[in-house]
Design an enzyme around this catalytic site. Sequence first.
Site, PDB file in Angstrom:
ATOM      1  N   ASN A   9       0.866  -1.174   0.000  1.00 26.26           N
ATOM      2  CA  ASN A   9       0.000   0.000   0.000  1.00 26.26           C
ATOM      3  C   ASN A   9       0.905   1.227   0.000  1.00 26.26           C
ATOM      4  OD1 ASN A   9      -1.830   2.021   0.431  1.00 26.26           O
ATOM      5  ND2 ASN A   9      -2.351   1.432   2.530  1.00 26.26           N
ATOM      6  N   LYS A  11       0.110   4.262  -0.458  1.00 30.66           N
ATOM      7  CA  LYS A  11      -0.555   5.482   0.035  1.00 30.66           C
ATOM      8  C   LYS A  11      -0.251   6.644  -0.931  1.00 30.66           C
ATOM      9  CE  LYS A  11      -0.219   3.480   4.554  1.00 30.66           C
ATOM     10  NZ  LYS A  11      -0.213   3.630   5.982  1.00 30.66           N
ATOM     11  N   HIS A  99      -9.539   1.290   4.556  1.00 31.35           N
ATOM     12  CA  HIS A  99      -8.289   1.530   5.280  1.00 31.35           C
ATOM     13  C   HIS A  99      -8.552   2.535   6.406  1.00 31.35           C
ATOM     14  CE1 HIS A  99      -4.265   2.863   6.236  1.00 31.35           C
ATOM     15  NE2 HIS A  99      -3.850   1.715   5.714  1.00 31.35           N
ATOM     16  N   GLU A 101      -7.011   5.017   7.400  1.00 31.26           N
ATOM     17  CA  GLU A 101      -6.820   6.434   7.030  1.00 31.26           C
ATOM     18  C   GLU A 101      -8.039   6.972   6.295  1.00 31.26           C
ATOM     19  OE1 GLU A 101      -3.049   5.789   5.134  1.00 31.26           O
ATOM     20  OE2 GLU A 101      -2.183   5.317   7.092  1.00 31.26           O
ATOM     21  N   GLU A 171      -5.556  -4.589  10.649  1.00 38.90           N
ATOM     22  CA  GLU A 171      -4.535  -3.561  10.818  1.00 38.90           C
ATOM     23  C   GLU A 171      -4.831  -2.752  12.082  1.00 38.90           C
ATOM     24  OE1 GLU A 171      -2.500  -2.540   6.867  1.00 38.90           O
ATOM     25  OE2 GLU A 171      -4.260  -1.282   7.015  1.00 38.90           O
ATOM     26  N   GLY A 177       2.231   2.707  10.604  1.00 40.01           N
ATOM     27  CA  GLY A 177       3.185   3.802  10.409  1.00 40.01           C
ATOM     28  C   GLY A 177       3.857   4.279  11.684  1.00 40.01           C
ATOM     29  N   SER A 217       3.212  -1.651  10.450  1.00 41.81           N
ATOM     30  CA  SER A 217       4.664  -1.688  10.678  1.00 41.81           C
ATOM     31  C   SER A 217       5.271  -3.068  10.431  1.00 41.81           C
ATOM     32  CB  SER A 217       5.005  -1.182  12.091  1.00 41.81           C
ATOM     33  OG  SER A 217       4.584   0.159  12.233  1.00 41.81           O
ATOM     34  N   GLY A 238       2.776  -1.013   4.271  1.00 38.60           N
ATOM     35  CA  GLY A 238       2.818   0.408   3.908  1.00 38.60           C
ATOM     36  C   GLY A 238       4.254   0.856   3.681  1.00 38.60           C
ATOM     37  N   GLY A 239       4.819   1.544   4.662  1.00 31.80           N
ATOM     38  CA  GLY A 239       6.149   2.151   4.539  1.00 31.80           C
ATOM     39  C   GLY A 239       7.217   1.220   3.957  1.00 31.80           C
TER      40      GLY A 239
END
Length: 256
Positions: A9, A11, A99, A101, A171, A177, A217, A238-239
């Site tokens: 993802n 983002k 999600h 967010e 999640e 994050g 994470s 993600g990251g």
Amino acid sequence: MKKPLVAANWKMNKTHTEFNEFINQFNEELSKNKNYQFNTEVVICPPYLYLAEMTKMFEAKNINVGSQNISEHSEGAYTGEISASMLKSINVKYCIIGHSERRKYFNETNEQLAKKIDIALKNDLIPIFCCGETFDERQADKQFAVVDEQLKESLFHLPANMIQKCVIAYEPVWAIGTGLTASSSQAQEMHAFIRDLITNKYNFKTSSEIRILYGGSCNSKNAKELFCQNDIDGGLIGGASLKHDEFIKILLANNE
Ligand code: PGA
């Protein structure tokens, strides 16, 4: 037999130049190692802008492309929105729905997410439905009640043959994050809870075929331990998916 799945993802990250850099480095690494056989299905969810290009680039490769969101409407005067049929028409296969967010910054509700799930399935897109509790909810020991409600209100209206097509991503919001990962036992506990809910609502066959991913994470250091838990069938990353080499290491976590 269900195959594990690892989805990136991205983002709202990467300019077009950075997107090209990732693709070149990723492809170069894959071709250098002709025997990279991932024991996992691979999905990348870039910003909308790059979807059409990416589906063409990965056409001949075993990499699937997903969107990070879809509209709950089928077409028409919804400025700025992207429909499920548009995504389908450029060979997008997956879409992330719900999600945290989107829930937090765009006020997406469970009811609206149920509509997104329906329209995705109607257009043959595979939803990756996200659920998970906030830090305060976990502190108050409400994590199971929260996830239960999210699933009931957005997914459990589906018949068994439809929910079976969905992927669920647990999640915990406090892990997204933040560098804080749920421990493998915390994650496994929630995944088993989700699978039990599906068994009770549907049946064992349905629940055992659904893939439940962990997100929050997740990186190349903790992926293996998380992915080898009984009820964890891969991850939503993600990251750590923004760098090609780190992402490839995560994809290889299921090979060991
Ligand atoms: P993270 O994000 O891996 O950067 O924590 C996961 C996600 O939001 O899907």
